[in-house]
Scaffold this active site. Structure first.
Site, PDB file in Angstrom:
ATOM      1  N   HIS A 161       0.843  -1.077   0.053  1.00  0.00           N
ATOM      2  CA  HIS A 161       0.096   0.085  -0.055  1.00  0.00           C
ATOM      3  C   HIS A 161       0.969   1.088  -0.018  1.00  0.00           C
ATOM      4  CE1 HIS A 161      -3.696   2.421   0.991  1.00  0.00           C
ATOM      5  NE2 HIS A 161      -2.866   2.992   1.342  1.00  0.00           N
ATOM      6  N   CYS A 162       0.876   2.135  -1.011  1.00  0.00           N
ATOM      7  CA  CYS A 162       1.693   3.393  -1.276  1.00  0.00           C
ATOM      8  C   CYS A 162       0.721   4.153  -1.939  1.00  0.00           C
ATOM      9  CB  CYS A 162       2.853   2.804  -1.812  1.00  0.00           C
ATOM     10  SG  CYS A 162       4.124   4.166  -1.955  1.00  0.00           S
TER      11      CYS A 162
END
Length: 303
Positions: A161-162
């Site tokens: 998750h970025c």
């Protein structure tokens, strides 16, 4: 008398439900291993961290937009006049055209990366191939699908998750020549150089790492899982083969979505909204054999 009997039955039923709930909680805490108990005890901390990360993502996207805007403003105010001043018109026009091409690609791809839904497994179909059940969603997980603790959902072919993506806009300037300019020019140019250099250094290692992952046909999560399996099978004199590794060039073609030079130009060199080759649920394997094979030279001793 009937009312008293009904009240007693209701109380006993409530106590029974409460005991069943406690029993379910105990089994949930001790289902897998002691690490599951530890994870459950730290669940409030994880929730707080996930909440903070979710809002940090919005803040980081805002910071990235502001930094890119500052770079573009400095480019128009300082870099373009400076390039026309010290270089020939042909070189200057090529430089400016290439800079605008990079800017258009950065803005388009960053916008698509932030706004495109990464995809979730369908919960209405029972005909999809699954590999396991998500213990958080309590739903089937197709191959290469993992649960995102920030999104609170399972994501297809999840890597990590970025909300901050590689945004780099770098222009080489001769700082010594800038000494002849005014204070604003010098300060903004030094700011531009420091900002672009810091971003390049910070994201350089990450870029190299993901280039290797793409070349190997793995995500960050799959890399950890596959390395653990390779180590485990190596002790058994077995060899692990990644079923999604199509070779160096094949992996890049599948990721970028091109098959020939024309599709390379349309899908890679130009802004493109083409759909991926696969739906993220059913994956084509590089080989029809099982990903675990015997070593040829140890086949007789392993059987």
């Amino acid at each position: 008398m009937r009312e008293i009997h009904f009240t007693c039955c209701s109380c006993l039923y409530s106590i029974k439900q409460y005991l069943q709930y406690l029993r379910l909680c105990h089994k949930s805490l001790t289902f897998n291993s002691f690490s599951s108990v530890t994870e459950s005890l730290f669940e409030p901390v994880f929730c707080f961290v996930d909440f903070a990360v979710r809002w940090f993502g919005v803040a980081f996207v805002t910071v990235v937009i502001c930094l890119v805007t500052s770079v573009v403003v400095i480019f128009y105010m300082n870099v373009i006049p400076f390039v026309f001043e010290i270089h020939s018109p042909i070189y200057a026009y090529v430089h400016v055209a290439y800079g605008h091409y990079l800017l258009a690609m950065i803005l388009f791809n960053y916008y698509k990366a932030v706004t495109t839904d990464p995809g979730v497994p369908p919960n209405y179909s029972t005909n999809i191939p699954v590999t396991s059940i998500c213990k958080r969603c309590i739903a089937p997980k197709p191959a290469r699908t993992h649960h995102c603790s920030v999104c609170k959902k399972c994501r297809l072919k999840m890597d990590h998750h970025c909300r901050i993506h590689g945004v780099k806009l770098r222009h080489a300037l001769n700082i010594n020549i800038c000494a002849k300019k005014d204070r604003f020019f010098n300060s903004s140019t030094v700011f531009l150089w420091i900002l672009c250099s810091a971003v390049t250094v910070a994201l350089g290692c990450l870029t190299v790492w993901h280039i290797l992952l793409i070349t190997w046909g793995e995500t960050s999560i799959e890399k950890l899982i596959n390395d653990r399996e390779r180590f485990r099978l190596k002790k058994l004199r077995l060899k692990f083969l990644n079923p999604y590794n199509f070779g160096y060039m094949g992996n890049w073609k599948k990721l970028l979505g091109f098959t020939d030079f024309r599709s390379f130009v349309l899908h890679v060199l130009l802004p493109s909204t083409h759909a991926p080759n696969e739906d993220g649920i059913v994956w084509t394997m590089a080989s029809s054999v099982d990903p675990v094979h015997f070593e040829t030279n140890n086949l007789s001793s392993c059987v």
